[in-house]
Every structure is written in C-alpha cells, then in structure tokens.
Design an enzyme around this catalytic site. Structure first.
Site, PDB file in Angstrom:
ATOM      1  N   ASP A 117       0.466  -1.305  -0.158  1.00 22.52           N
ATOM      2  CA  ASP A 117       0.473  -0.236  -0.501  1.00 22.52           C
ATOM      3  C   ASP A 117       0.800   1.418  -0.001  1.00 22.52           C
ATOM      4  O   ASP A 117       2.305   1.306  -0.103  1.00 22.52           O
ATOM      5  CB  ASP A 117      -0.944   0.456   0.852  1.00 22.52           C
ATOM      6  CG  ASP A 117      -2.120  -0.656   1.213  1.00 22.52           C
ATOM      7  OD1 ASP A 117      -1.778  -1.879   0.408  1.00 22.52           O
ATOM      8  OD2 ASP A 117      -3.150  -0.973   1.937  1.00 22.52           O
ATOM      9  N   HIS A 134       3.597  -2.242   2.627  1.00 20.38           N
ATOM     10  CA  HIS A 134       3.719  -0.988   2.237  1.00 20.38           C
ATOM     11  C   HIS A 134       5.245  -0.595   1.650  1.00 20.38           C
ATOM     12  O   HIS A 134       6.227  -1.025   2.655  1.00 20.38           O
ATOM     13  CB  HIS A 134       3.451   0.203   3.687  1.00 20.38           C
ATOM     14  CG  HIS A 134       2.289   0.360   4.267  1.00 20.38           C
ATOM     15  ND1 HIS A 134       2.490  -0.998   5.075  1.00 20.38           N
ATOM     16  CD2 HIS A 134       1.166   0.788   4.293  1.00 20.38           C
ATOM     17  CE1 HIS A 134       0.908  -0.767   5.732  1.00 20.38           C
ATOM     18  NE2 HIS A 134       0.503   0.270   4.903  1.00 20.38           N
TER      19      HIS A 134
HETATM   20 ZN   LIG Z   1      -2.589   3.285   3.113  1.00 21.08          ZN
END
Ligand SMILES: [Zn+2]
Length: 243
Positions: free
Chosen positions: A51, A197
């Site tokens: 993400d 991430h």
């Molecule tokens: Zn996020």
C-alpha cells in the site's frame, strides 16, 4: 466506534458475502464480493499487497525483486502518488501486477459523505487509468476505516469490492527487515491477504528473504483478484481443487 467493532461488523458481512474461491460455474459468477479480508482457497496461494505507493525509488526496487522471483502482487496506490509517478504505475501494470485504489489523499473515510468518498476514489481511478489505460477494480480504505454501509455504497456505485487483509505485518512501525520477513512467512497460509507498504525501506528489503520462506512453505503469491475470482477469473497458474 472502536476499531474492533467495525472489523467485527465487516467480518460478519464477509461470512455472508465472500465467495468460496476456486469454485466455478454459474453460482461462482453470481457471488458478490463486497468486503474481503481473505480468500477461501485450499490451494497454496496467498496475496502479497503493498500500500501507499508508488515510491520513486523503493517501488522500482520491489518490482525488480518480484520480477526476478516471478511473483505477482497487488499494489494499492495512493492517487496523488500515482499522478506524480505515472511511469512507475505503468511499470507495475506492465509487469503483471494488480493495481488497486487506495484513495487520493489517504484520509480516514469514517464520517465522510458518500460524495466525498467517491470523489477521492474517482480521482484516483482517473490517475491510474491515465497511466495504465484501465481503472482499478479493487478498493482498499486507508487504515481499514470504512463502514459496511460505505462498502455497500461503493459496490453499488462503482462495482468495486473493499479489500482488507488477514495478516498485518505492522511494517509501518519499522521493526526491521528480519521481523517483517518472518511475519510475511508466518502469515503465508492459503488464501491469506498480507498487508505491507512499499514506501518503507525495511519492507522492500525484507521481500527477498520473505519470498525464500514463502517458497520453502510451498506457497505461491497471487494477485488479489486471482484469489477471489474478481472481476474475472484468471485460471492460468491456478489449479482447481479435486472434488
Ligand atoms: Zn495506506
């Protein structure tokens, strides 16, 4: 409302709505995926999701690793980053990874108007489509903050399922690459959706080690849409369970 309570509400929705994964035929076509935390799949496939990118240097580094290892993943992009680095967005798609929508500015959407939510999402879909030629099919809300009602609204308005996760690496706490890799490997069970991430250096540096461990478990990475059979079933590389 407490986070746990929201998650429980979502999970109760999933129990009713999420599909058995590798089933085929008319019934599979009719199943709606509105909120998904994991796929119900017996085969050794799981999804790595990254993400908040694209990041100008870390995302290309991650793409190099995934290409070298022949693993496809899902990237939930923040629209303003996608608009800033369209060449990286194009590369993610060109190398066979899935791209999902993670809002334009990464807000917590709880309490937002439906119009405000759709504006964040549409602007992001436009930026992704400008780079890749197609709008994304999947949505992930920042922080997982999205009510069941908002998920229903989005599904009805845009046909986009809300994709959460079943394993959180907590990599934003930057615990170190070894810890992140261990969490990815431990979480790599059939149907798992693993949250990480690609804007975090330790995460990107953890991926080669994580893939070693995941492969040693006999598990394989797949895109989220492959896992849930949405929006279209891509059968290549997946085997149907014997009945
Ligand atoms: Zn996020």
């Amino acid at each position: 409302m407490a986070r746990t309570t929201r998650r429980q509400i979502m999970l109760s929705g999933i129990a009713a709505l999420a599909a058995p994964l590798i089933s085929r035929g008319a019934e599979a076509q009719q199943v709606r995926h509105i909120v998904v935390t994991r796929a119900n799949v017996a085969q050794p496939y799981m999804g790595l999701t990254f993400d908040d990118g694209p990041h100008p240097s870390l995302t290309p580094l991650l793409l190099d690793t995934l290409a070298m290892r022949g693993v496809r993943a899902t990237f939930f992009l923040v629209g303003r980053n996608a608009a800033r680095y369209p060449q990286i967005v194009q590369r993610i798609a060109a190398e066979g990874h899935e791209i999902g929508n993670h809002t334009w500015s990464h807000p917590s959407l709880l309490g937002w108007s439906d119009g405000g939510v759709l504006s964040e999402i549409d602007r992001t879909s436009d930026a992704i489509a400008a780079a890749t030629g197609s709008p994304p099919a999947l949505f992930r809300p920042p922080y997982g903050n999205f009510t069941q009602r908002q998920a229903m609204m989005l599904y009805e308005a845009r046909g986009m399922p809300t994709i959460l996760w079943s394993v959180d690496t907590l990599d934003w706490q930057r615990p170190g690459s070894g810890v992140i890799a261990h969490r990815m490997v431990q979480g790599a069970t059939p149907g798992a959706v693993i949250l990480a991430h690609d804007i975090q250096g330790p995460t990107v540096r953890a991926v080669p080690l994580a893939l070693d461990g995941i492969e040693a478990r006999g598990m394989h990475g797949a895109q989220v849409s492959e896992l849930i059979g949405y929006p279209r079933w891509r059968a290549e590389g997946l085997r149907v369970a014997s009945r």
